[in-house]
Design a protein around this motif. Structure first.
Motif, PDB file in Angstrom:
ATOM      1  N   LEU A   9       0.856  -1.184   0.000  1.00 20.53           N
ATOM      2  CA  LEU A   9       0.000   0.000   0.000  1.00 20.53           C
ATOM      3  C   LEU A   9       0.892   1.235   0.000  1.00 20.53           C
ATOM      4  O   LEU A   9       1.656   1.451   0.932  1.00 20.53           O
ATOM      5  CB  LEU A   9      -0.909   0.007   1.235  1.00 20.53           C
ATOM      6  CG  LEU A   9      -2.148  -0.899   1.205  1.00 20.53           C
ATOM      7  CD1 LEU A   9      -2.795  -0.942   2.590  1.00 20.53           C
ATOM      8  CD2 LEU A   9      -3.163  -0.391   0.188  1.00 20.53           C
ATOM      9  N   SER A  10       0.803   2.023  -1.066  1.00 20.96           N
ATOM     10  CA  SER A  10       1.598   3.255  -1.160  1.00 20.96           C
ATOM     11  C   SER A  10       0.833   4.471  -0.671  1.00 20.96           C
ATOM     12  O   SER A  10       1.389   5.564  -0.565  1.00 20.96           O
ATOM     13  CB  SER A  10       2.045   3.480  -2.610  1.00 20.96           C
ATOM     14  OG  SER A  10       2.850   2.405  -3.046  1.00 20.96           O
ATOM     15  N   THR A  17       4.327   9.970  10.288  1.00 22.16           N
ATOM     16  CA  THR A  17       4.772   9.803   8.898  1.00 22.16           C
ATOM     17  C   THR A  17       6.279   9.982   8.752  1.00 22.16           C
ATOM     18  O   THR A  17       6.873   9.439   7.811  1.00 22.16           O
ATOM     19  CB  THR A  17       4.055  10.807   7.979  1.00 22.16           C
ATOM     20  OG1 THR A  17       4.210  12.128   8.525  1.00 22.16           O
ATOM     21  CG2 THR A  17       2.582  10.476   7.848  1.00 22.16           C
ATOM     22  N   ASP A  18       6.901  10.716   9.669  1.00 26.26           N
ATOM     23  CA  ASP A  18       8.347  10.908   9.540  1.00 26.26           C
ATOM     24  C   ASP A  18       9.152   9.716  10.067  1.00 26.26           C
ATOM     25  O   ASP A  18      10.379   9.703  10.004  1.00 26.26           O
ATOM     26  CB  ASP A  18       8.793  12.200  10.243  1.00 26.26           C
ATOM     27  CG  ASP A  18       8.489  12.195  11.740  1.00 26.26           C
ATOM     28  OD1 ASP A  18       8.853  13.163  12.420  1.00 26.26           O
ATOM     29  OD2 ASP A  18       7.877  11.220  12.226  1.00 26.26           O
ATOM     30  N   ARG A  19       8.463   8.684  10.598  1.00 28.62           N
ATOM     31  CA  ARG A  19       9.170   7.512  11.102  1.00 28.62           C
ATOM     32  C   ARG A  19       8.942   6.274  10.237  1.00 28.62           C
ATOM     33  O   ARG A  19       9.502   5.215  10.505  1.00 28.62           O
ATOM     34  CB  ARG A  19       8.723   7.198  12.533  1.00 28.62           C
ATOM     35  CG  ARG A  19       8.984   8.321  13.521  1.00 28.62           C
ATOM     36  CD  ARG A  19       8.794   7.849  14.947  1.00 28.62           C
ATOM     37  NE  ARG A  19       9.849   6.916  15.361  1.00 28.62           N
ATOM     38  CZ  ARG A  19       9.858   6.287  16.533  1.00 28.62           C
ATOM     39  NH1 ARG A  19       8.866   6.472  17.387  1.00 28.62           N
ATOM     40  NH2 ARG A  19      10.837   5.461  16.844  1.00 28.62           N
ATOM     41  N   VAL A  20       8.107   6.415   9.209  1.00 26.01           N
ATOM     42  CA  VAL A  20       7.750   5.261   8.386  1.00 26.01           C
ATOM     43  C   VAL A  20       7.943   5.602   6.911  1.00 26.01           C
ATOM     44  O   VAL A  20       7.539   6.664   6.450  1.00 26.01           O
ATOM     45  CB  VAL A  20       6.274   4.856   8.638  1.00 26.01           C
ATOM     46  CG1 VAL A  20       5.823   3.805   7.643  1.00 26.01           C
ATOM     47  CG2 VAL A  20       6.100   4.356  10.064  1.00 26.01           C
ATOM     48  N   LYS A  21       8.578   4.700   6.187  1.00 29.00           N
ATOM     49  CA  LYS A  21       8.813   4.888   4.762  1.00 29.00           C
ATOM     50  C   LYS A  21       7.827   4.048   3.959  1.00 29.00           C
ATOM     51  O   LYS A  21       7.748   2.834   4.121  1.00 29.00           O
ATOM     52  CB  LYS A  21      10.246   4.464   4.392  1.00 29.00           C
ATOM     53  CG  LYS A  21      11.342   5.219   5.155  1.00 29.00           C
ATOM     54  CD  LYS A  21      11.338   6.691   4.817  1.00 29.00           C
ATOM     55  CE  LYS A  21      12.473   7.417   5.552  1.00 29.00           C
ATOM     56  NZ  LYS A  21      12.431   8.876   5.330  1.00 29.00           N
ATOM     57  N   LEU A  22       7.050   4.714   3.102  1.00 30.46           N
ATOM     58  CA  LEU A  22       6.119   4.006   2.218  1.00 30.46           C
ATOM     59  C   LEU A  22       6.891   3.391   1.048  1.00 30.46           C
ATOM     60  O   LEU A  22       7.966   3.866   0.689  1.00 30.46           O
ATOM     61  CB  LEU A  22       5.050   4.969   1.718  1.00 30.46           C
ATOM     62  CG  LEU A  22       4.095   5.528   2.799  1.00 30.46           C
ATOM     63  CD1 LEU A  22       3.177   6.567   2.197  1.00 30.46           C
ATOM     64  CD2 LEU A  22       3.291   4.417   3.451  1.00 30.46           C
ATOM     65  N   PRO A  23       6.362   2.318   0.432  1.00 26.28           N
ATOM     66  CA  PRO A  23       5.056   1.711   0.690  1.00 26.28           C
ATOM     67  C   PRO A  23       5.074   0.784   1.908  1.00 26.28           C
ATOM     68  O   PRO A  23       6.108   0.264   2.299  1.00 26.28           O
ATOM     69  CB  PRO A  23       4.795   0.906  -0.584  1.00 26.28           C
ATOM     70  CG  PRO A  23       6.161   0.489  -1.024  1.00 26.28           C
ATOM     71  CD  PRO A  23       7.048   1.666  -0.719  1.00 26.28           C
ATOM     72  N   ILE A  24       3.869   0.593   2.480  1.00 27.18           N
ATOM     73  CA  ILE A  24       3.675  -0.385   3.537  1.00 27.18           C
ATOM     74  C   ILE A  24       3.521  -1.766   2.881  1.00 27.18           C
ATOM     75  O   ILE A  24       2.817  -1.903   1.883  1.00 27.18           O
ATOM     76  CB  ILE A  24       2.400  -0.063   4.347  1.00 27.18           C
ATOM     77  CG1 ILE A  24       2.552   1.267   5.091  1.00 27.18           C
ATOM     78  CG2 ILE A  24       2.074  -1.189   5.318  1.00 27.18           C
ATOM     79  CD1 ILE A  24       3.611   1.264   6.151  1.00 27.18           C
ATOM     80  N   GLU A  25       4.189  -2.768   3.439  1.00 24.68           N
ATOM     81  CA  GLU A  25       4.028  -4.138   2.942  1.00 24.68           C
ATOM     82  C   GLU A  25       3.326  -4.992   3.984  1.00 24.68           C
ATOM     83  O   GLU A  25       3.689  -4.967   5.163  1.00 24.68           O
ATOM     84  CB  GLU A  25       5.384  -4.763   2.598  1.00 24.68           C
ATOM     85  CG  GLU A  25       5.241  -6.176   2.018  1.00 24.68           C
ATOM     86  CD  GLU A  25       6.579  -6.825   1.664  1.00 24.68           C
ATOM     87  OE1 GLU A  25       7.618  -6.267   2.056  1.00 24.68           O
ATOM     88  OE2 GLU A  25       6.549  -7.892   1.017  1.00 24.68           O
ATOM     89  N   ILE A  26       2.309  -5.722   3.534  1.00 23.14           N
ATOM     90  CA  ILE A  26       1.611  -6.679   4.386  1.00 23.14           C
ATOM     91  C   ILE A  26       1.942  -8.056   3.827  1.00 23.14           C
ATOM     92  O   ILE A  26       1.585  -8.360   2.680  1.00 23.14           O
ATOM     93  CB  ILE A  26       0.088  -6.461   4.396  1.00 23.14           C
ATOM     94  CG1 ILE A  26      -0.244  -5.029   4.837  1.00 23.14           C
ATOM     95  CG2 ILE A  26      -0.590  -7.454   5.327  1.00 23.14           C
ATOM     96  CD1 ILE A  26      -0.808  -4.184   3.756  1.00 23.14           C
TER      97      ILE A  26
END
Length: 462
Positions: free
Chosen positions: A342-343, A378-387
């Protein structure tokens, strides 16, 4: 009278309360208030250290909160340290679908263990009495329990980093009520104890009076029966382990295989206990629906003349006979690895039927949540999210802990069924850092951060 009977009972068990440091579980009812008053009277003489722990399960609103305040006020008057927790058990039941009594007990005992650890005390005193013992033994025998479970409530058993002990098992509920009256105690009464919807209450109101009419000392005989069963079981368990070690062919996390030929040479009482040992090992948490009848079915499969056959036990455990080998294993459902990304905002449906939703929010004060969620700046997580499904060697940095922990260990600690582990969603960011195990564990990346106003909200719908 009560003091003498308790002293005799403790002496019978070679249990010395002198210099003990203990947490006392107190609900505010007659049994626990009698226990607190008794132990409080022993403080100086026996140099006891006591702290009271009370749990408001929040079933009865203001009424149950008043129970807590009643116990607190008593402790303040007697200069006894008091600890309490308000645990929303109705909400836990709604989320987990657990039986109300099971959920309450788990919440209560969890808090007791916390207080023992907080004070460094290694004993938990509880007010169970002889009538409780009679009810428990009858209930378990009616339900089909076997082995040590038939013994009912033990006087002393391991708990957390210490022990639970119950000094009132030689007394009746009537004796405790009389003690409360003589000591001018006015305990709180929980109205749920009178409802016939609970099986224990039905035994208490309908069966126990009949037994007491036959013999007013029936609780003493049941206590003796309990102790005899426990002592017998200690020896039988030791013998069972010795014999089962000789018939085991293979043992894994989710599978045990035994050789039928030497197993049939084991005495029948040890055969039953051997099957129970295997079930305890594989299940980790024994299903409520498992009974002695299932062990009978396993023994029938072993003794049957046919060289092959299968049995289905609760929670997907299969028993498979093939000639001289008998295997116990959880039904293997082939789980294929998966990965979704999910981007931006959106929803993913997983092979198990559960869903993961991603939202980006700016106003953390007014967002609505209708599922299990995790919130990431948002500043601690790099997209995209992978499930994705789990991978060998996966580790997470758990929130509130230092270092990392293997997902395998987390699944074991959380008692996730073996058959569910390969399909459980693992959520990572672009860098591969594990952010969240939905429904189980959040990472150090989750939570509020004053340095940002924008968050990624992940919601899990199981």
């Amino acid at each position: 009278m009560l003091e003498a009977k308790v002293a005799s009972f403790l002496n019978h068990h070679s249990f010395e309360i002198k210099n003990k440091k203990m947490v006392v579980g107190v609900s505010g009812g007659p049994d626990s208030m009698a226990l607190l008053h008794y132990l409080g009277g022993q403080k100086e003489k026996n140099k006891l250290s006591i702290v009271v722990a009370h749990v408001d399960h929040m079933f009865r609103g203001q009424e149950s909160f008043e129970d807590a305040m009643f116990v607190k006020n008593y402790c303040e008057q007697k200069d006894i340290p008091f600890e309490m927790a308000r645990i929303n058990v109705p909400e836990i039941i709604e989320q987990t679908k657990k039986n109300s009594q099971v959920a309450s007990r788990q919440a209560r005992y969890g808090f007791f263990e916390e207080i023992m650890d907080k004070y460094g005390y290694n004993y938990l005193a509880l007010g169970h009495h002889g009538d409780d013992q009679v009810e428990t033994i009858l209930m378990r025998m009616t339900r089909g329990s076997s082995g040590a479970a038939r013994a009912g409530i033990p006087f002393l058993r391991p708990f957390g980093n210490g022990f639970i002990f119950r000094p009132f098992l030689s007394l009746t509920k009537e004796e405790l009520a009389d003690y409360c009256q003589k000591q001018s105690l006015i305990p709180r009464i929980d109205p749920s104890n009178k409802k016939n919807i609970y099986s224990r209450n039905r035994f208490r109101k309908e069966v126990l009076p009949f037994l007491k009419a036959e013999n007013q000392h029936v609780h003493e005989h049941f206590q003796r029966f309990s102790e005899d069963i426990q002592n017998d079981e200690i020896l039988l368990q030791e013998l069972t382990v010795q014999r089962m070690n000789k018939v085991m062919k293979m043992s894994e996390d989710n599978k045990v295989t035994i050789d039928i030929i030497p197993f049939l040479e084991v005495p029948i009482p040890l055969q039953r206990r051997g099957i129970q040992l295997i079930l305890n090992y594989l299940y980790k948490v024994i299903p409520v629906s498992l009974s002695a009848l299932h062990i009978d079915h396993v023994l029938s499969l072993i003794r049957h003349h046919h060289p092959s056959g299968t049995l289905d036990l609760p929670n997907g455990l299969k028993v498979i006979r093939s000639y001289s080998l008998l295997s116990f294993q959880f039904e293997v459902i082939e789980a294929f690895p998966y990965s979704f990304k999910l981007s931006g905002p959106g929803m993913i449906e997983l092979p198990s039927g559960s869903r993961i939703r991603l939202d980006v929010i700016d106003d953390i004060e007014n967002f609505d949540i209708d599922g299990d969620y995790a919130l990431f700046p948002t500043d601690r997580v790099k997209l995209p999210i992978e499930i994705r499904s789990r991978k060998t060697g996966d580790r997470i940095k758990p929130k509130g802990m230092s270092g990392t922990k293997k997902l395998k260990d987390i699944f074991i600690d959380s008692k996730v069924p073996i058959q569910d582990r390969n399909t459980w969603p693992v959520i990572t960011d672009k860098n591969g850092s594990i952010l969240w195990l939905p429904g189980i564990k959040k990472s150090i990346f989750e939570g509020f951060n004053h340095s940002t106003s924008q968050y990624i909200l992940l919601t899990y719908y199981k």
